[in-house]
Design an enzyme around this catalytic site. Structure first.
Site, PDB file in Angstrom:
ATOM      1  N   HIS A  40     -27.292  59.350  54.114  1.00  8.32           N
ATOM      2  CA  HIS A  40     -27.239  60.499  53.219  1.00  8.32           C
ATOM      3  C   HIS A  40     -27.085  60.093  51.762  1.00  8.32           C
ATOM      4  O   HIS A  40     -27.556  60.781  50.858  1.00  8.32           O
ATOM      5  CB  HIS A  40     -26.077  61.401  53.632  1.00  8.32           C
ATOM      6  CG  HIS A  40     -26.098  62.746  52.982  1.00  8.32           C
ATOM      7  ND1 HIS A  40     -27.106  63.652  53.161  1.00  8.32           N
ATOM      8  CD2 HIS A  40     -25.219  63.346  52.138  1.00  8.32           C
ATOM      9  CE1 HIS A  40     -26.861  64.745  52.473  1.00  8.32           C
ATOM     10  NE2 HIS A  40     -25.730  64.581  51.838  1.00  8.32           N
ATOM     11  N   GLU A  71     -15.338  63.264  57.641  1.00 10.86           N
ATOM     12  CA  GLU A  71     -16.330  63.784  56.708  1.00 10.86           C
ATOM     13  C   GLU A  71     -15.829  64.958  55.890  1.00 10.86           C
ATOM     14  O   GLU A  71     -16.145  65.096  54.714  1.00 10.86           O
ATOM     15  CB  GLU A  71     -17.593  64.198  57.472  1.00 10.86           C
ATOM     16  CG  GLU A  71     -18.729  64.694  56.594  1.00 10.86           C
ATOM     17  CD  GLU A  71     -19.277  63.615  55.671  1.00 10.86           C
ATOM     18  OE1 GLU A  71     -19.680  63.959  54.546  1.00 10.86           O
ATOM     19  OE2 GLU A  71     -19.289  62.430  56.057  1.00 10.86           O
ATOM     20  N   GLU A  72     -15.017  65.828  56.494  1.00  4.84           N
ATOM     21  CA  GLU A  72     -14.670  67.091  55.834  1.00  4.84           C
ATOM     22  C   GLU A  72     -13.185  67.268  55.513  1.00  4.84           C
ATOM     23  O   GLU A  72     -12.836  68.099  54.699  1.00  4.84           O
ATOM     24  CB  GLU A  72     -15.122  68.271  56.704  1.00  4.84           C
ATOM     25  CG  GLU A  72     -16.570  68.197  57.179  1.00  4.84           C
ATOM     26  CD  GLU A  72     -17.596  68.146  56.061  1.00  4.84           C
ATOM     27  OE1 GLU A  72     -17.207  68.211  54.872  1.00  4.84           O
ATOM     28  OE2 GLU A  72     -18.796  68.045  56.347  1.00  4.84           O
ATOM     29  N   SER A 108     -28.482  67.202  48.681  1.00  9.32           N
ATOM     30  CA  SER A 108     -27.551  67.731  49.663  1.00  9.32           C
ATOM     31  C   SER A 108     -27.360  69.238  49.433  1.00  9.32           C
ATOM     32  O   SER A 108     -28.313  69.996  49.585  1.00  9.32           O
ATOM     33  CB  SER A 108     -26.234  66.966  49.617  1.00  9.32           C
ATOM     34  OG  SER A 108     -25.530  67.153  50.807  1.00  9.32           O
ATOM     35  N   ASP A 119     -30.105  59.477  58.276  1.00 10.34           N
ATOM     36  CA  ASP A 119     -29.013  60.336  57.812  1.00 10.34           C
ATOM     37  C   ASP A 119     -28.235  60.869  59.008  1.00 10.34           C
ATOM     38  O   ASP A 119     -28.796  61.563  59.863  1.00 10.34           O
ATOM     39  CB  ASP A 119     -29.594  61.491  56.982  1.00 10.34           C
ATOM     40  CG  ASP A 119     -28.535  62.215  56.158  1.00 10.34           C
ATOM     41  OD1 ASP A 119     -27.368  62.226  56.566  1.00 10.34           O
ATOM     42  OD2 ASP A 119     -28.887  62.777  55.106  1.00 10.34           O
TER      43      ASP A 119
END
Length: 822
Positions: free
Chosen positions: A798, A286-287, A691, A766
């Site tokens: 999301h 994800e990051e 977001s 989500d």
């Protein structure tokens, strides 16, 4: 989180009406379009009390033309082309009639989200074949744009043709494992059929993961073979570097399969429960933009892999609410301040199965964001990142003597941004590395002892990404912002390091260029667009000469956008200064067509505002909610506040340890500018974002209600202690070291400040910004007696993906603002 924001939030757009420019540019083919200038004139009727018009710095003054000049040129070019009665398509040679506005075709939300896309052809996953003889890409079927096949453009025959029909491989309803569903959500990959593919090293075969199995396709014979037929799902499928094996993850272990013999070998056996071999953990996907957990050596003898133990990570028990069922999900989700996974880096010999573990140090609370082999296959490199993300080390490991050597150490008082710009040269003596050590991302040349040879690029601008290195000719190619932060161009510099401040521009058209070079560095694919030009894909020689179109996507009477062409509104670019008068802030302002003199219009501020994103940029956006709002009589405004991307660390770092503070101050400066405009209704300025933009909307409504009169907050982060470690601690530090900062950065302490209409929406499945963020907010608002509106979407993640979801969501947003501003 950072990736989805750039896809969901609205758009980038233009210098003048598209009705002047798209036809002109389409006809001009590779002719250079006028450059956007950052020498921007602010509205003349701005009040003296509002931010002054900025005086651009020396670098910005070097951009090529002012907006006024661009507008005049484009109008003139448009007039000249329409004066020519022989309107000829240069590709087909056929006469093209001028596009006439068809008033019977009304732009609706349903049309915006229906097939065929109004943006025209948008091929995905473009690749060169290993020998450079063909360019391949994914394209949706005519009858279903979400069902993808593999196509090719043959450079010799100059023809496009279907290479592999996905239904030849598998024709039926696809079933994905939970792991694959998660990987696709992290990758933001949506659709079915052929979604991924790989070439063998010699280009003779292709590999496809479909429906949890592996398909091998021989190009010459057009024979497809299903390599696996087990009840388990195979994920993260790869060809070995020489094409002799296929590797994959099954049931948390690494497997390889010999293609010629069909023999399958299980390389790891302890993967079960909390132990996962060769897999990437949640925050890596994800990051960190790391979707894999294993890497082949170039000589095909070893595989390096990460062994992930997620036992220390807290288990979040949450509901995924669907239309007809509620699933109770146990998810390993490391919220800020809690334990991450434990990582072990290892190398396995595929011949004898021997595994050697690499000592990554006594501190186990670390990240390993990148792993790369050197070309000699004798050494492996890995990047070691501290938990606070203020230290990043590039370390090499010798397989024979097991010695390690730290090649580069980067440090920061704030945080270090990760990148993919490490390349080990074929000479096995040197490498290229990117760093922001001087405040801007630039490229550096090192030897394998860690000694700096030369800084390759330099200046008050940033490199976007390293494209390729032509060692034979001595050039380094990269994309970057040397001309203006509002565009991305292809450049080259000498590998010798001479003249780092004088880069050579290769790309000719003004806008955003995303490039991919062939293996031999002779050609590159240019995926290009600008504010007035839909995405175009072309093939170029290394010197920038265009060889052919791969997808011209020319606006013609048969283009899907044609019936709505004249209704497309382009924005004005501009700039203001921040409240402290120290920083330039760029904005885009969209105004409805045919504005009535003297009438005041409501404004929607479309915000994202978070790190690693940029929305004020010379890039195509086309028809979206912004265009629909304009047709409903709204002005739409976007501003990139401090903390956003591509402006250097001095622009990014001020948000450290206190999110939602400076960003809101900058957005208020934007509203003050709007209030100075004679055609703006000062009492009808709303804000909308998703977001991080949803978070910004809440902060604006709770802390600056005198400026923002109504807001729509989508899938918002409300309490940063609920969001993941790697993203949150990068900007807010560890909660134990910044208690006050976490409290001040949460929206919850400010809910009492809400005085205007607010709508919240959130997907009820989500797994990124958990639904808990919104439930905590609901309770806080209720406890304060604050009224608000709520819309939830069963089954939505999301990204809020799907035509019906998008149509309903955007209809709801427009209805909300209509009720409060009209």
């Amino acid at each position: 989180m950072k990736f989805i924001m750039t896809k969901i939030l609205f758009s980038l757009t233009c210098l003048l009406s598209t009705s002047f420019y798209i036809q002109a540019l389409a006809d001009s083919e590779v002719k250079e379009a006028p450059q956007i200038s950052t020498e921007i004139a602010i509205e003349k009727n701005t009040e003296a009390s509002v931010e002054k018009s900025i005086e651009v710095d020396t670098k910005e003054k070097s951009t090529k033309q002012s907006i006024a000049t661009v507008t005049t040129q484009l109008k003139q070019e448009f007039s000249e082309k329409n004066a020519n009665s022989n309107n000829t398509d240069k590709t087909t040679g056929k006469t093209v009639m001028p596009i006439i506005n068809d008033t019977t075709n009304e732009l609706t939300l349903e049309r915006i989200y229906s097939s065929p896309s109004l943006n025209g052809q948008t091929p995905k996953s473009l690749q060169f074949s290993p020998d450079g003889s063909r360019v391949t890409y994914l394209q949706g079927k005519t009858e279903d744009s979400n069902h993808y096949d593999l196509w090719e453009y043959n450079l010799a025959s100059k023809e496009h043709k279907l290479l592999v029909d996905s239904q030849v491989l598998f024709d039926g309803s696809e079933t994905l494992s939970d792991e694959e569903k998660s990987r696709r959500e992290r990758q933001r990959v949506y659709g079915f059929g052929i979604m991924e593919y790989q070439f063998s090293d010699d280009g003779s075969a292709l590999l496809f993961p479909i429906n949890g199995d592996i398909y091998h396709y021989h190009i010459a014979t057009q024979v497809a073979k299903k390599l696996t037929q087990t009840a388990d799902f195979e994920t993260d499928i790869k060809f070995s570097p020489k094409g002799n094996f296929v590797s994959y993850i099954r049931a948390q272990n690494i497997y390889i399969l010999n293609i010629s013999s069909g023999k399958e070998t299980q390389l790891t056996r302890d993967g079960k429960g909390s132990i996962k071999n060769g897999m990437s953990e949640f925050v890596a996907q994800e990051e960190m933009d790391r979707m894999t957990g294993y890497w082949w050596s170039p000589n095909e003898k070893h595989i390096a892999f990460l062994q992930v133990d997620d036992a220390p990570v807290e288990t979040i028990i949450r509901n995924e609410i669907y239309a007809e069922e509620i699933a109770l999900i146990e998810q390993k989700y490391p919220t800020s301040g809690t334990d991450n996974v434990t990582l072990k880096l290892a190398i396995i010999d595929i011949k004898d199965g021997n595994i050697q573990f690499i000592d990554t140090g006594d501190n186990k609370d670390i990240y390993i964001p990148r792993v790369n082999w050197l070309n000699d296959s004798k050494r492996l490199s890995y990047q070691w990142q501290s938990r606070d993300q203020k230290t990043l080390k590039l370390i090499s490991y010798n397989l024979k003597n097991r010695r390690q050597n730290t090649l580069v150490t980067e440090t920061s008082t704030h945080w270090l941004n990760l990148h993919h710009d490490l390349r080990f040269l074929k000479d096995n003596k040197t490498f290229i590395w990117a760093s922001e050590r001087d405040g801007y991302k630039h490229l550096y040349h090192y030897n394998l002892n860690g000694k700096l040879i030369a800084q390759l690029t330099k200046g008050e601008w940033v490199v976007d990404s390293l494209a390729t290195i032509d060692e034979k000719q001595g050039w380094v190619y990269f994309t970057g912002r040397a001309d203006t932060p509002l565009e991305s161009h292809l450049y080259k510099v000498p590998l010798s390091g001479k003249f780092p401040e004088h880069v050579q521009n290769i790309s000719k058209r003004n806008g955003v260029h995303q490039v991919m070079f062939s293996k031999n560095n002779e050609n590159y694919i240019d995926n290009f667009s600008n504010i007035t030009t839909p995405e175009q894909v072309s093939l170029h020689a290394a010197n920038g000469e265009q060889l052919t179109w791969l997808t011209e996507n020319k606006v013609s009477p048969t283009h899907p956008i044609a019936p709505y062409y004249d209704d497309l509104v382009s924005p004005e670019f501009g700039a203001i200064t921040s409240a402290d008068e120290k920083t330039t802030l760029y904005y885009k302002l969209y105004k409805p067509k045919d504005m009535v003199p003297g009438k005041k219009y409501p404004v929607i501020v479309n915000v994202y505002g978070g790190p690693q994103a940029q929305h004020v940029i010379n890039k195509w956006q086309g028809f979206d909610l912004t265009q629909y709002l304009l047709k409903q009589g709204y002005i739409v405004f976007q501003l990139d506040n401090r903390g956003t991307n591509h402006r250097g660390t001095a622009f990014e770092f001020p948000i450290y340890e206190g999110l939602g503070q400076l960003e809101i101050s900058d957005q208020i400066s934007g509203v003050k500018y709007l209030q100075s405009l004679s055609y703006v209704d000062k009492d009808s300025i709303g804000i909308y974002g998703h977001s991080y933009g949803g978070y910004m909307t809440l902060m604006a409504m709770f802390k600056a209600g005198e400026y923002f009169k109504a807001g729509v907050s989508g899938a918002p982060v409300t309490d940063w202690r609920l969001y993941d470690t790697h993203y949150t601690e990068r900007y807010l530090n560890h909660p134990s070291d910044n208690i006050a900062g976490y409290e001040a950065s949460s929206v919850l302490p400010y809910v009492a400040g809400l005085n205007g209409p607010l709508m919240i929406y959130h997907g009820m499945a989500d797994d990124n910004v958990l639904f808990t963020h919104s439930t905590k907010l609901m309770k806080a608002l209720q406890d304060e007696g604050k009224l608000f509106e709520l819309m939830t979407y069963p089954g939505s993640k999301h990204s809020m993906n799907g035509k019906k979801v998008k149509m309903h969501l955007n209809t709801t947003i427009v209805d909300f603002f209509d009720r409060h501003f009209k």
